[in-house]
Design an enzyme around this catalytic site. Structure first.
Site, mmCIF file in Angstrom:
data_model
loop_
_atom_site.group_PDB
_atom_site.id
_atom_site.type_symbol
_atom_site.label_atom_id
_atom_site.label_comp_id
_atom_site.label_asym_id
_atom_site.label_seq_id
_atom_site.Cartn_x
_atom_site.Cartn_y
_atom_site.Cartn_z
ATOM 1 N N GLU B 61 108.924 3.627 -47.295
ATOM 2 C CA GLU B 61 108.142 4.204 -48.386
ATOM 3 C C GLU B 61 108.832 3.860 -49.710
ATOM 4 O O GLU B 61 110.050 3.935 -49.814
ATOM 5 C CB GLU B 61 108.072 5.731 -48.214
ATOM 6 C CG GLU B 61 107.196 6.418 -49.261
ATOM 7 C CD GLU B 61 107.141 7.942 -49.121
ATOM 8 O OE1 GLU B 61 108.056 8.515 -48.496
ATOM 9 O OE2 GLU B 61 106.186 8.552 -49.642
ATOM 10 N N LYS B 134 98.513 7.136 -48.985
ATOM 11 C CA LYS B 134 99.051 8.401 -48.456
ATOM 12 C C LYS B 134 98.028 9.516 -48.651
ATOM 13 O O LYS B 134 97.546 9.741 -49.772
ATOM 14 C CB LYS B 134 100.352 8.733 -49.198
ATOM 15 C CG LYS B 134 101.104 9.960 -48.701
ATOM 16 C CD LYS B 134 102.424 10.080 -49.480
ATOM 17 C CE LYS B 134 103.327 11.171 -48.965
ATOM 18 N NZ LYS B 134 104.647 11.129 -49.650
ATOM 19 N N CYS B 177 105.144 9.176 -44.890
ATOM 20 C CA CYS B 177 106.013 10.339 -45.095
ATOM 21 C C CYS B 177 105.341 11.665 -44.710
ATOM 22 O O CYS B 177 105.197 11.942 -43.526
ATOM 23 C CB CYS B 177 106.519 10.361 -46.542
ATOM 24 S SG CYS B 177 108.092 11.275 -46.692
#
Lengths: 305, 305
Positions: B61, B134, B177
Site C-alpha cells: 500500500e 480501497k 489494508c
C-alpha cells in the site's frame, strides 16, 4: 440465479445489561464412559467455578458422553422431560442451588426418533431458558492420507436456527464446535445484539492446533464482542484425541484467559464496557458497505430480536 | 426494516487456471519522501523478485508516497493518463519487459478532483488490467488514550466496488489494508471464484502486532483460498510506524512465507491444487445453511462473474 425477497434489518443496538462486569467459569471437564460419573464430576466443577466467583458457567461439547457416535443414542436425553433426564436435571438443580446461569455445553438430545447435539441453557432459578442444536455438523469430505473419516450427520440431525438467549449476564449467542467455522453464524449473533458468543467445542489435535484459537479470536475481532469456548479435557486413551485449550477472548481479539489440555476450571473477568469502547474506537459496523454487500439473517423476527 | 429484492447466486465453480503452480514475489519496499527514488527502488525489487522466479508480483500500500495524508495530492497520479503517471508508467514498462503480472500495491489516484487509494494491476504485456479503489477507509472513532486520531476519509474518497481480475495466475481479488477487516469482502471474492486475495496494507505497530496475521489467516481459512499481503517496510524515523511482516497464507491457514519489518523480497510457492484438496477434505461451502443466512453480493453481474 434467483431473485429472493428478504427482510433487511439494521443491527440491533448494543444494550449494556445491568450486570456488565462478572466472572465466567469455564469447566474443561474430563469425560468418561460412565454417565453418572460425568454428571457428578460436572456438578463438582460447576460448584468449584461458583466458589471462585463465577456467575456464568460454560460446559464443553458432549460432556456427559464420550465423543463416539455409537454412544450418542445411549447417552441421549429428552429435553421435554427433564425429570427423566439426569444430566439436565443436575444442571437445573445446581443452577438454582448456586444461583448461577449455565450454558450447558452439549449432550446428545433425543426428540421424535432423531438425535441432536444440543446445548441447554439454565437460568439461576433452574429453568431451561433455551436450547441450541448444533447447526453445522462436522462432515469431512475426502480425508487426507492417514486421517480418519468422520461424518457427524450419519448419527446426528442438524439444528435449524441460531440461538440467542437473554440472561442476567447479557445477550448470549451459542455455537457448537464446527458452528465456529462459519462467520455467518457469528455475524448473525452480532447483528442481533449479542455481547458474548459461547462455543462449546471438541476440536481434534490437528484442527485444534491450527484453528481453535484463530477462529475464536477472529469471531471476537470481526464482531467486536466476547467469545468463550469450552472443550473437554484431553483423554490420551480415547479414540478421539481432543485439543482442549478452552479460552476467553475479548472484543479486540485479546486472550483474556486460556488453559492447557488437562481438566481445569478457568475463571475470567468479563466487562462489557470493553465492547462499547472497542466499537467507539473503531466503528466497524458503521463502516460496512451495504451498497456493495449485505448479510441477511433469514430467521430474525424483528429489529430487536 | 425494509424488504429488498436481491439476486441470489451460488458460488462460482472453482476453475483451476492453466498456470496453477507458480512463484509469487512480495516486495516489502522502503518508502521515502522522494517519489523518483521510490519508483526506482520499486523497479529494482520487482526485478529482483522476477530474477528469483516470481511471475506474479505484489507491491505494498502507498509505495510511491509516505503515508501522510498531506502528501497524497502531491504524489497522486491519473490512471487514465499513464504517460503522465510516472509510477504507473514504470509498472507498465517493467511488467512487459520482464513478462510478469504486477498487483501494484497502491498509490494515491486523482480523478475528477477526488483522491483515491488505488491498486493498479498490470499484465505481462504492460496493459493496465484492473484498478481497485480501497473501499473501507480507515476512520478511527474515539481514540484510546495516547492514540493519534486518524481519519482517512478526510482526504481520500472510497471505492464503490469489489475488484476481481482474471490473470494468467488465476482469479485474484484485491483489498487494501482496512478492507481486510471486513469478512464480507473476502466472502465476495470467494463466491466469485477467486483463488487468491491480495491485500497491500500498512498496518500500524499496534494493530499490526495483534491483527495483521490473524486477519490474513482467517480470510484464507474461512474462504479456503490463498491470501498474500504486502506492507511497506518499517521506517523508524517516519511519523507513522508500520508493522511490516508481509505474508503468504495457504487455504488451511498455514503461513507459507513471511518476513520481518526490514525491506525484503519474499518469494513463495503457490499451488492452487491445495485449494481443491482443502475443499474436498472439508467442503465448507456446501455446509453453509442458506435457509438460515445468506450473503448477498449486490454488484455481482452473473453466476460466472
Amino acid at each position: 440465479m434467483a431473485t429472493v425477497a428478504v427482510q433487511s434489518f439494521v443491527s440491533a443496538p448494543l444494550r449494556i445489561p445491568k450486570i456488565a462486569q462478572f466472572k465466567i467459569g469455564i469447566c474443561q471437564l474430563k469425560v468418561t464412559t460412565e454417565k453418572s460419573a460425568n454428571i457428578l464430576n460436572a456438578r463438582n466443577l460447576i460448584q468449584a467455578a461458583a466458589e471462585q466467583g463465577a456467575s456464568l458457567i460454560l460446559l464443553p461439547e458432549m460432556w456427559n458422553c464420550p465423543y463416539s457416535t455409537n454412544l450418542f443414542a445411549k447417552f441421549a436425553e429428552d429435553f421435554s422431560d427433564i425429570d427423566s433426564a439426569p444430566s439436565l436435571l443436575m444442571l437445573s438443580e445446581v443452577a438454582s442451588s448456586l444461583g448461577v446461569t449455565i450454558i450447558g455445553g452439549s449432550i446428545p438430545e433425543k426428540d421424535a426418533g432423531q438425535l441432536y447435539n444440543s446445548c441447554p441453557v439454565f437460568g439461576p432459578n433452574g429453568e431451561l431458558k433455551a436450547k441450541h442444536r448444533k447447526i453445522h455438523l462436522f462432515d469431512m469430505g475426502k480425508p487426507f492420507p492417514g486421517e480418519v473419516q468422520f461424518k457427524e450427520s450419519d448419527n446426528i440431525s442438524a439444528g435449524e436456527k441460531p440461538t440467542v438467549v437473554d440472561t442476567d449476564f447479557g445477550r448470549i449467542g451459542i455455537g457448537i464446535c464446527h458452528d465456529i467455522r462459519f462467520p455467518e453464524l457469528a455475524m448473525t449473533y452480532s447483528a442481533r445484539g449479542a455481547h458474548l458468543i459461547c462455543y462449546p467445542g471438541a476440536f481434534n489435535m490437528s484442527t485444534g492446533a491450527t484453528l481453535w484459537e484463530l477462529e475464536q479470536r477472529t469471531r471476537a475481532v470481526d464482531n467486536q464482542l466476547y467469545v468463550a469456548s469450552c472443550s473437554p479435557s484431553r483423554d490420551s486413551a480415547g479414540s478421539y484425541m481432543i485439543w482442549g485449550h478452552s479460552t476467553v477472548v475479548g472484543p479486540m481479539g485479546e486472550i483474556i484467559a486460556t488453559t492447557g489440555h488437562e481438566e481445569a476450571v478457568l475463571i475470567a473477568e468479563i466487562d462489557y464496557a470493553a465492547i462499547q469502547w472497542t466499537r467507539e474506537s473503531l466503528p466497524l459496523e458503521s463502516q460496512k458497505h451495504d451498497d456493495i454487500y449485505q448479510f441477511v439473517d433469514l430467521l430474525r423476527e424483528s429489529p430487536n430480536s
